[in-house]
Design a protein around this motif. Sequence first.
Motif, PDB file in Angstrom:
ATOM      1  N   ARG A 103       0.764  -1.168  -0.009  1.00  0.00           N
ATOM      2  CA  ARG A 103       0.089  -0.053   0.075  1.00  0.00           C
ATOM      3  C   ARG A 103       0.890   1.123   0.049  1.00  0.00           C
ATOM      4  O   ARG A 103       0.608   2.250  -0.735  1.00  0.00           O
ATOM      5  N   LYS A 107       1.172   3.984  -3.084  1.00  0.00           N
ATOM      6  CA  LYS A 107       0.636   5.684  -2.618  1.00  0.00           C
ATOM      7  C   LYS A 107       1.846   6.488  -3.307  1.00  0.00           C
ATOM      8  O   LYS A 107       1.513   7.463  -3.509  1.00  0.00           O
ATOM      9  N   LYS A 110       1.552   6.832  -6.809  1.00  0.00           N
ATOM     10  CA  LYS A 110       0.468   7.811  -7.045  1.00  0.00           C
ATOM     11  C   LYS A 110       0.755   9.249  -7.143  1.00  0.00           C
ATOM     12  O   LYS A 110       0.429  10.250  -8.055  1.00  0.00           O
TER      13      LYS A 110
END
Length: 148
Positions: A103, A107, A110
């Motif tokens: 995760r 993140k 992105k």
Amino acid sequence: MAIALRLSRGGAKKRPYYRIVASDSRSPRDGKYLEQVGTYNPVLPKDSEDRVKLIEDRVRYWLGVGAQPTDRVARFLDAAGILERKAKNNPKKAEPGEKAKERAEEKAEKAREAEEAAKAAAEAPAEEPAAEEAPAEEAAAEEEKAAE
């Protein structure tokens, strides 16, 4: 017969109370035990003297005949000065798990993409907004003429 010094739970739901007992390691947690050697009441504050009570001479006897304390009971015995507990070293304790790492990588990716998009938008020529304004100005001029 392997003997363990462990906690046996009692008390009501959400109000735990434990006996520190010497029991056969194969017997159930709350089952039959050989002898009660103390109590532990986790509801009391940590600095309370009544939180952990031990019968020292009986604990020393059971340790002398080979009883093995569980981790929690070993902590109590170490705090009471009866048995020295070996410090455990877990270097991966604070390391996040695999899914948390995935995760975090997603993140970060992105964020990089958003940063690149912002940089590309800043480098693009400023002619596009002007091109959009020109038809709007012409439409406004036509409306004025029609109103006259």
